[in-house]
Design a protein around this motif. Structure first.
Motif, mmCIF file in Angstrom:
data_model
loop_
_atom_site.group_PDB
_atom_site.id
_atom_site.type_symbol
_atom_site.label_atom_id
_atom_site.label_comp_id
_atom_site.label_asym_id
_atom_site.label_seq_id
_atom_site.Cartn_x
_atom_site.Cartn_y
_atom_site.Cartn_z
ATOM 1 N N PHE A 470 0.852 -1.191 0.000
ATOM 2 C CA PHE A 470 0.000 0.000 0.000
ATOM 3 C C PHE A 470 0.897 1.254 0.000
ATOM 4 C CE2 PHE A 470 -2.407 -3.399 1.862
ATOM 5 C CZ PHE A 470 -3.683 -3.250 1.350
ATOM 6 N N ALA A 471 0.517 2.231 -0.835
ATOM 7 C CA ALA A 471 1.263 3.491 -0.859
ATOM 8 C C ALA A 471 0.906 4.305 0.371
ATOM 9 C CB ALA A 471 0.935 4.269 -2.126
ATOM 10 N N VAL A 472 1.920 4.718 1.107
ATOM 11 C CA VAL A 472 1.722 5.528 2.302
ATOM 12 C C VAL A 472 1.975 7.011 2.000
ATOM 13 C CG1 VAL A 472 2.481 5.934 4.665
ATOM 14 C CG2 VAL A 472 2.357 3.600 3.764
ATOM 15 N N VAL A 473 3.134 7.297 1.381
ATOM 16 C CA VAL A 473 3.493 8.681 1.045
ATOM 17 C C VAL A 473 3.994 8.692 -0.394
ATOM 18 C CG1 VAL A 473 4.994 10.637 1.548
ATOM 19 C CG2 VAL A 473 4.086 9.242 3.413
ATOM 20 N N THR A 474 3.459 9.595 -1.172
ATOM 21 C CA THR A 474 3.955 9.827 -2.531
ATOM 22 C C THR A 474 4.528 11.241 -2.585
ATOM 23 O OG1 THR A 474 2.283 8.341 -3.467
ATOM 24 C CG2 THR A 474 3.381 9.887 -4.974
ATOM 25 N N VAL A 475 5.833 11.327 -2.908
ATOM 26 C CA VAL A 475 6.533 12.625 -2.900
ATOM 27 C C VAL A 475 6.310 13.321 -4.231
ATOM 28 C CG1 VAL A 475 8.778 13.732 -2.658
ATOM 29 C CG2 VAL A 475 8.226 11.713 -1.302
ATOM 30 N N PRO A 476 6.083 14.637 -4.232
ATOM 31 C CA PRO A 476 5.937 15.381 -5.495
ATOM 32 C C PRO A 476 7.179 15.250 -6.376
ATOM 33 C CG PRO A 476 5.274 16.730 -3.616
ATOM 34 C CD PRO A 476 5.903 15.500 -3.056
ATOM 35 N N GLU A 477 7.012 15.563 -7.664
ATOM 36 C CA GLU A 477 8.100 15.412 -8.624
ATOM 37 C C GLU A 477 9.288 16.318 -8.323
ATOM 38 O OE1 GLU A 477 6.613 15.952 -12.522
ATOM 39 O OE2 GLU A 477 5.401 14.124 -12.512
ATOM 40 N N THR A 478 9.063 17.366 -7.568
ATOM 41 C CA THR A 478 10.179 18.263 -7.238
ATOM 42 C C THR A 478 11.183 17.593 -6.309
ATOM 43 O OG1 THR A 478 8.860 19.166 -5.420
ATOM 44 C CG2 THR A 478 8.791 20.332 -7.541
ATOM 45 N N HIS A 479 10.765 16.573 -5.607
ATOM 46 C CA HIS A 479 11.639 15.809 -4.709
ATOM 47 C C HIS A 479 12.362 16.720 -3.726
ATOM 48 C CE1 HIS A 479 10.970 12.031 -6.816
ATOM 49 N NE2 HIS A 479 11.180 12.676 -7.947
ATOM 50 N N THR A 480 11.591 17.583 -3.122
ATOM 51 C CA THR A 480 12.174 18.474 -2.108
ATOM 52 C C THR A 480 11.768 18.076 -0.702
ATOM 53 O OG1 THR A 480 10.289 19.979 -2.351
ATOM 54 C CG2 THR A 480 12.236 20.431 -3.710
ATOM 55 N N GLN A 481 10.942 17.041 -0.568
ATOM 56 C CA GLN A 481 10.447 16.621 0.746
ATOM 57 C C GLN A 481 11.422 15.628 1.361
ATOM 58 O OE1 GLN A 481 6.417 15.244 0.707
ATOM 59 N NE2 GLN A 481 6.509 14.384 2.769
ATOM 60 N N SER A 482 11.857 15.910 2.590
ATOM 61 C CA SER A 482 12.772 15.013 3.286
ATOM 62 C C SER A 482 12.170 14.450 4.575
ATOM 63 C CB SER A 482 14.079 15.745 3.612
ATOM 64 O OG SER A 482 13.813 16.854 4.458
ATOM 65 N N VAL A 483 10.988 14.925 4.996
ATOM 66 C CA VAL A 483 10.336 14.465 6.226
ATOM 67 C C VAL A 483 8.887 14.127 5.910
ATOM 68 C CG1 VAL A 483 9.665 15.065 8.574
ATOM 69 C CG2 VAL A 483 11.851 15.867 7.660
ATOM 70 N N ALA A 484 8.429 13.022 6.458
ATOM 71 C CA ALA A 484 7.018 12.628 6.300
ATOM 72 C C ALA A 484 6.524 12.060 7.634
ATOM 73 C CB ALA A 484 6.861 11.608 5.178
ATOM 74 N N LYS A 485 5.445 12.633 8.169
ATOM 75 C CA LYS A 485 4.839 12.166 9.423
ATOM 76 C C LYS A 485 3.330 12.095 9.229
ATOM 77 C CE LYS A 485 8.302 14.217 12.509
ATOM 78 N NZ LYS A 485 8.514 15.133 13.660
ATOM 79 N N GLY A 486 2.721 11.143 9.931
ATOM 80 C CA GLY A 486 1.275 11.060 9.839
ATOM 81 C C GLY A 486 0.736 9.742 10.342
ATOM 82 N N THR A 487 -0.526 9.520 10.025
ATOM 83 C CA THR A 487 -1.229 8.292 10.414
ATOM 84 C C THR A 487 -1.724 7.613 9.158
ATOM 85 O OG1 THR A 487 -1.918 9.271 12.510
ATOM 86 C CG2 THR A 487 -3.118 7.318 11.750
ATOM 87 N N PHE A 488 -1.408 6.366 9.028
ATOM 88 C CA PHE A 488 -1.848 5.599 7.874
ATOM 89 C C PHE A 488 -2.893 4.591 8.335
ATOM 90 C CE2 PHE A 488 -1.349 1.729 5.231
ATOM 91 C CZ PHE A 488 -1.816 2.246 4.035
ATOM 92 N N LYS A 489 -4.065 4.676 7.741
ATOM 93 C CA LYS A 489 -5.143 3.741 8.071
ATOM 94 C C LYS A 489 -5.114 2.601 7.072
ATOM 95 C CE LYS A 489 -8.192 7.124 10.284
ATOM 96 N NZ LYS A 489 -9.546 7.722 10.308
ATOM 97 N N LEU A 490 -4.823 1.423 7.620
ATOM 98 C CA LEU A 490 -4.692 0.243 6.784
ATOM 99 C C LEU A 490 -6.076 -0.328 6.507
ATOM 100 C CD1 LEU A 490 -2.915 -1.867 5.373
ATOM 101 C CD2 LEU A 490 -2.772 -3.064 7.572
ATOM 102 N N ASP A 491 -6.483 -0.348 5.255
ATOM 103 C CA ASP A 491 -7.796 -0.859 4.865
ATOM 104 C C ASP A 491 -7.717 -2.380 4.769
ATOM 105 O OD1 ASP A 491 -10.307 -1.294 3.928
ATOM 106 O OD2 ASP A 491 -9.968 -0.419 1.942
#
Length: 565
Positions: A470-491
């Protein structure tokens, strides 16, 4: 038109031409004799006194003055003499002691003579001379002894000079060079064959270079190869003096401790060059022309390393080396960075600049059309995209052939780009088949993230169930994101689970490295047990009972209850 005295006039014209040639011969033979004698005197004076340049300037002036005086005194009077046919006829009458009918007949043949007097008398004189002319030798009584003597003396002197020149060409060649203010020397018994200064050949038979540039404050080493008849004591002398001649010193040239076979070599050293100087070498009776050593500074350069990190790391990486001194030549860059090299000469024009990366050599090229600013065309070199640690060496050569005292050496290391760091947690490990259990995640990378996924493995007895992702985080094409936090609800609905199934959920984080393969890291797996509603309640009760036990243990520990005595 033909006349009765035509034959006589022809003979007199021949006599006139011969006398003219004799006058020229007399004049120029005397001039040649005077010049040869003058040059011989000048040669013996220069050879005996070993004249300086100023003395030779005076000597050349005296030679020229002597030549001018000889021309005016001996040659010019002969060249200024002129005779017509009548004057030649008078000379013939005088030498052969005949009356004046010869000159009179020549004058009576002129057209205007008919107005002078008796035509019969004129005709009679002309006829008598015409009858006499076949028997008249106009050359009789004229002597060539003086002419022959002068020419013989001149030719003999010239032949003597030519013979001496053929036998010993070095003397005449050296004299002519020195007379024209050259630096040649007369042949000597001892010969200086080669002269080398700081491994630069200045003399090899003939002078190759008159000057050499040497670093200020550095030692100057001399090597001299000699031949011919060597002196009994084989010691040479190097005369060094300042350009204005106010200070002078001598350096001994001695054979090396280990002679080279077949070569007579002398060596000497000037410990420190403090200023530009002139020097000349003498061994036995041989010496060299003066040479000049120009004291110059070694090249001084400023090297700049410009680092261009990959686009995804630009915001966190410095694009230039800001360190000072030698430290700026040692860099740590992220893999895939581009390193451009710029070099500026601070004190001299450069002839070349070269960079070595290991065994590979690359040439820097001038920029802005000058000879002091150089750069490396990075494309096509390992510096275009650094993929491994590198050691480099940089050396320059200026227009005078001088190089840096030691090549600039540096290293380019790779900064460690760690895989992403990831942490996950869940509030419970018991779920029902249709639940969406929340999973807390926190992902961080050094530079940029590519994606975060959750890999799910289902265990159901002996049955094999395909893994799901399952995809949790998809980074934009600019690839400037280095941190990802959150809650993932597993279906869980899409997994079609049944009571008793077990799930292992592992989060996988991928970093971004441009065109290169990304690196990934795995989280600690989270285990879920699929149950029903009763199982959920039982799990809650067990959790409460476990919490109560832990709380009771804490209270007892704080109050000291239940300790052994």
């Amino acid at each position: 038109m033909p006349t009765q005295l035509g034959q006589l006039r022809h003979e007199l014209a021949r006599l006139q031409s011969s006398r003219r040639l004799i006058r020229w011969g007399n004049g120029f033979s005397l001039l040649v004799t005077a010049l040869v004698l003058t040059l011989l005197i000048a040669f013996f004076a220069d050879f005996t006194l070993d004249m300086s340049r100023l003395q030779r300037v005076i000597l050349l002036g005296l030679v020229v003055a002597a030549g001018v005086w000889a021309f005016k005194r001996f040659t010019k009077p002969w060249l200024e003499q002129h005779e017509d046919l009548v004057e030649v006829a008078l000379l013939v009458e005088r030498h052969q002691k005949i009356d004046s009918d010869l000159v009179a007949a020549m004058q009576f043949e002129q057209p205007e003579a008919s107005t002078w007097g008796s035509p019969q008398l004129e005709t009679a004189v002309v006829t008598r001379v015409a009858e006499m002319s076949p028997r008249l030798n106009v050359f009789e009584g004229f002597s060539l002894l003086d002419f022959q003597r002068r020419v013989t003396i001149a030719v003999a002197l010239l032949l003597a000079v030519v013979v001496c020149w053929v036998a010993n060409p070095g003397y005449l060649n050296a004299f002519m060079s020195r007379l024209l203010l050259g630096n040649a020397f007369y042949p000597t018994s001892t010969q200086i064959l080669k002269l080398t200064v700081n491994q630069t050949l200045l003399l090899d038979g003939n002078t190759l270079k008159n000057s050499i540039a040497t670093p200020f404050g550095q030692p100057v080493k001399f090597e001299v190869v000699v031949g011919g008849e060597l002196p009994a004591t084989l010691v040479g002398k190097l005369r060094v003096q300042s350009l204005d001649g106010s200070i002078a010193t001598d350096v001994e040239l001695l054979p090396p401790e280990t002679p080279e076979p077949g070569v007579t070599l002398l060596r000497g050293e000037l410990p420190r060059l403090m200023d530009s100087v002139n020097f000349e070498v003498s061994v036995g009776d041989a010496r060299t022309v003066p040479f000049q050593i120009n004291a110059v500074s070694l090249p001084v350069v400023d090297v700049k390393l410009k680092v261009t990190p990959p686009s995804y790391a630009t915001s966190t990486e410095s694009s230039n080396a800001d360190s000072k001194g030698a430290a700026k030549w040692h860099l740590s860059v992220i893999e895939g960075s581009r390193v451009d090299i710029e070099l500026d000469s601070l004190n001299s024009d450069l002839d070349s600049a070269k960079l070595w990366l290991g065994e590979h050599e690359f040439a820097l090229t001038p920029r802005d059309g000058g000879s002091r600013n150089w750069s490396l065309k990075t494309d096509g070199t390992p510096l275009a995209s650094v993929s491994e640690p590198l050691e480099y060496k940089l050396q320059v050569t200026d227009k005078q052939g001088l190089q840096l005292e030691a090549p600039i050496r540096g290293t380019i290391r790779l900064k460690q780009d760690l895989p992403p760091r990831i942490a996950v947690s869940s509030r419970t490990n018991r779920v029902i088949a249709t639940a969406n259990p929340p999973i807390l995640y926190s992902v961080q990378d050094d530079y940029a993230l590519s994606k975060v996924v959750a890999q799910v493995q289902v265990s159901r007895g002996d049955a094999e169930i395909p893994d799901r992702e399952f995809a949790v985080v998809t980074v934009p094409e600019t690839h400037t994101q280095s941190v990802a936090k959150g809650t993932f609800k597993l279906d869980l609905t899409s997994l079609k689970l049944a009571k008793g199934d077990e799930l292992k959920v592992t989060f996988v984080a991928y970093d971004y490295r441009g065109t290169r393969e990304p690196k990934k890291s795995f989280s600690e797996p989270i285990l879920f047990q699929v149950t029903d509603q009763q199982g959920i309640l039982s799990g809650l009760l067990e959790t409460d009972q476990e919490s109560a036990k832990q709380l009771d243990a804490i209270i007892r520990r704080e109050l000291g209850i239940g300790k052994e005595k």
